[in-house]
Design a protein around this motif. Sequence first.
Motif, PDB file in Angstrom:
ATOM      1  N   PHE A 126       0.817  -1.328   0.022  1.00 36.17           N
ATOM      2  CA  PHE A 126      -0.040   0.013   0.024  1.00 36.17           C
ATOM      3  C   PHE A 126       0.749   1.250   0.029  1.00 36.17           C
ATOM      4  O   PHE A 126       0.196   2.248  -0.497  1.00 36.17           O
ATOM      5  N   LEU A 127       2.267   1.158   0.532  1.00 32.68           N
ATOM      6  CA  LEU A 127       2.735   2.481   0.490  1.00 32.68           C
ATOM      7  C   LEU A 127       3.675   2.791  -0.597  1.00 32.68           C
ATOM      8  O   LEU A 127       4.013   3.987  -1.013  1.00 32.68           O
ATOM      9  N   PHE A 128       3.483   1.659  -1.711  1.00 34.61           N
ATOM     10  CA  PHE A 128       4.136   1.963  -2.944  1.00 34.61           C
ATOM     11  C   PHE A 128       3.609   2.087  -4.108  1.00 34.61           C
ATOM     12  O   PHE A 128       3.803   2.103  -5.395  1.00 34.61           O
ATOM     13  N   LEU A 129       2.050   1.991  -3.999  1.00 33.06           N
ATOM     14  CA  LEU A 129       1.126   2.347  -4.943  1.00 33.06           C
ATOM     15  C   LEU A 129       1.076   3.539  -5.540  1.00 33.06           C
ATOM     16  O   LEU A 129       0.905   3.437  -6.836  1.00 33.06           O
ATOM     17  N   GLU A 130       1.345   4.567  -5.008  1.00 35.79           N
ATOM     18  CA  GLU A 130       1.100   5.784  -5.490  1.00 35.79           C
ATOM     19  C   GLU A 130       2.448   6.769  -5.054  1.00 35.79           C
ATOM     20  O   GLU A 130       3.090   6.363  -4.318  1.00 35.79           O
ATOM     21  N   PRO A 131       2.693   7.907  -5.946  1.00 36.40           N
ATOM     22  CA  PRO A 131       3.971   8.750  -5.768  1.00 36.40           C
ATOM     23  C   PRO A 131       3.882   9.146  -4.350  1.00 36.40           C
ATOM     24  O   PRO A 131       2.724   9.346  -3.616  1.00 36.40           O
ATOM     25  N   VAL A 132       5.140   9.314  -3.568  1.00 39.90           N
ATOM     26  CA  VAL A 132       5.224  10.020  -2.557  1.00 39.90           C
ATOM     27  C   VAL A 132       4.749  11.427  -2.547  1.00 39.90           C
ATOM     28  O   VAL A 132       5.105  11.983  -3.414  1.00 39.90           O
ATOM     29  N   GLU A 133       4.038  11.667  -1.291  1.00 36.49           N
ATOM     30  CA  GLU A 133       3.538  13.053  -1.213  1.00 36.49           C
ATOM     31  C   GLU A 133       4.694  14.061  -0.685  1.00 36.49           C
ATOM     32  O   GLU A 133       5.149  13.944   0.452  1.00 36.49           O
ATOM     33  N   PHE A 134       5.324  14.788  -1.458  1.00 36.69           N
ATOM     34  CA  PHE A 134       6.425  15.465  -0.973  1.00 36.69           C
ATOM     35  C   PHE A 134       6.114  16.635   0.134  1.00 36.69           C
ATOM     36  O   PHE A 134       6.973  17.115   0.641  1.00 36.69           O
ATOM     37  N   SER A 135       4.984  17.090  -0.136  1.00 35.36           N
ATOM     38  CA  SER A 135       4.324  18.012   1.049  1.00 35.36           C
ATOM     39  C   SER A 135       4.821  17.349   2.383  1.00 35.36           C
ATOM     40  O   SER A 135       5.117  18.054   3.346  1.00 35.36           O
TER      41      SER A 135
ATOM     42  N   ASP B 262      12.155  17.019   2.686  1.00 39.85           N
ATOM     43  CA  ASP B 262      13.683  16.561   2.437  1.00 39.85           C
ATOM     44  C   ASP B 262      13.845  15.533   1.485  1.00 39.85           C
ATOM     45  O   ASP B 262      14.854  14.878   1.050  1.00 39.85           O
ATOM     46  N   TYR B 263      12.628  14.911   0.848  1.00 49.32           N
ATOM     47  CA  TYR B 263      12.429  13.610   0.178  1.00 49.32           C
ATOM     48  C   TYR B 263      13.454  13.952  -1.002  1.00 49.32           C
ATOM     49  O   TYR B 263      14.283  13.026  -1.394  1.00 49.32           O
TER      50      TYR B 263
END
Length: 723
Positions: free
Chosen positions: A32-41, A45-46
């Motif tokens: 579930f953590l890898f299905l969508e792009p990371v929310e940079f907000s 520092d990502y």
Amino acid sequence: MVSDGKMSPEDLKVCRAILAGLVSKERSKINFLFLEPVEFSYFPDYLTIIKRPMDLRTLGENLESGLYSDRGEFYSDAQLIFDNAVLFNKGRSDSSWVVGLAKKMAKAFKREREKAETRELGAAISEDISVINKSKYSAALAETAKPEKKKKIKLKLKRNSSAGELTNIDVLAPSSSGSVEKDLAKPTGDTREEKSKPQLKFKLKVSKKSKEGAEKLEGGTNESNAVAAEARKVDPPMKNKIKLKISRGKELPKGVSVEDNAVINPSSNPTKLPKEDEDRSSKEKVVEKQFKEKVDKEENKTSKGEPEKSSKLSSAEKSSKSGSENASKTCVVKTSPSISTSTVTDITTMATANFAGSTMNAFRRAQCYKVISSLKRRQHANCKWFLKPVSDPKIVKDYKEKISHPMDLSTLSSKLDRHQYETLAHFVLDLRRIFSNCLQYNTDYGDDFRSAAVECFGCAEDLLNFFVAKHESPTVVYPNLLYCWEKCINAIDSLLKVKNADDGHQTAWYFLQPVTFFCSGSYPEGYLERVNKPIDLGTITQKLMLGCYNSVGAFVADCRTVVKNCKAYYADRDDGELFVKRAERLEESMEIHLGELVMFDRSPDGNEAKQKAKSKCMAIDKPSKSFLEDIMRDLRATTYTDRVAKITESGTQYFEMPVDTTLVPDYLQIVKNPMNLQAIDRKIENGSYKTPEDFEYDVNLIFKNCESIPKIIFIQNENTRTW
């Protein structure tokens, strides 16, 4: 790599199979953590650490758009997803658990890759066999037809130690007729015992599909060669499976137990299941057993008069059971994953339970339309965000996961048009949900959407009081809000700006949504045994804005329960230190603002605010006669041009006079509240319109009535035209 730079069909098929396995529901506990792009907000520092972000959705889009020239490039990006997660989260106290999920997904990727490539190799071999020319195939069959000693399939049957040594049973390879000869090897020992021992009778039958290729086995007879000649006319033979049927005389030797209809593949030795599959099967049984015990426990509680909890499995939960081997340490299926939906249902029931008498009628429906139109006009700048359903592809999936009951002004109006509101209270709840959903989803401190939602919400409450509550007084037809709801929202806002001392992230992040949201739709193992009342800040916001709180004390108690639940579950767990620290930090800020709220509620200022809230009513100026007449003049000036006849005429001529019911007998059965422009003129002249909304509603009513007629009939009279 193919010459045109595009991925070959074989590579594309393999990559699609791998991707389907990675995003499957069976792995919902870890993917579930890898299905969508990371929310940079959430992670400023990502991009300073991760130079090339990647996720499964982007991976699939790149694959389908032809960005990969071969499977190697796809493999590289797939592995990059999990490498990024390990690189970013390794050494972080608040997200180190993500590393474990990433490593599990990396192993899953490896397994899916091996599985897909094995299938591809098998398909290639089958294709190669099918294109062998006839002469080579005939030569191969002729070679197998050479007279040689018949090959025997040896079966070893163990006897009980008291019954004697091992007995070797030699079974000849199958003949063309599909049967197999058998030969019992004489056991070593005294021949006098041999006569008394029961004999095993074997009959081996070749399966129907494999009979065509039976002569591939060594030791074929001349008769079998004739069958092989027939086999040359068809496709090459498949792998033959021999079904072993065992019959016995009086009894089997002691210690011998053979299952009927056993299947033996002569081309390979019998093997055990892979260790991984055995472990997976055992884990599934353990999880299933735990789940059944939990269900039985809840049913026993229900039978004793305790609140009933859902024990039915949804389709998502069944899939999560089948993939339970991939579950994370703290996320094991225990309850229904649709907890957020049931929570919304409970809130709706709580808010409307005492207002069954507020049945929707024509007058109340008209007042609801006026509330909506007035809100759009008075909050036109803010209302633009709430006119239609959320459809931004960047957030729509995440929005639906967090918001169980989406609502917007267009949907609200459509439900009114279709008479879908049984009571006035249900309409009010949906109107309030539009803005409470916004606050529940947009949780950044100082977010412009939060201020817009609060302004629109306050205006909507004033309009409900003016157009609905005032006409129903002293009867209460929908749940009242807490008199200091704005101060309560400010208290929640103050929690949103609290940051972690170590990484600067939002401390309240794990407390903004139900626990099930962070555990892929299910409660952590043992959570409900320690926590009696699951609650979160998002649910508290919903309850506050839907009118579920009757006192400040109830609101404060729920806020404190959020922290109490976290401590109760994680206090003595090895993986709970991080969450307990977050809860304690949140509690420090919470107690300051909740204390101020309680003191205000008990102060004279609080008592005064209560009285003002009861008598509060907004003032709306009465529109002037000249203003309304100007609008009517502009309305009548509109024209309509028929596209076919090219005739231009007044656009309002068919709405000037009442409908002639002698010409349309069933009109009043369809239209309950007729209206026309001349009737509006009379009401303007008499000063009947107290608010602009009253006038606007009558004008819109003319056209709504027209739309409600299934078929329009135009009739030409001497002086007028009617429909």
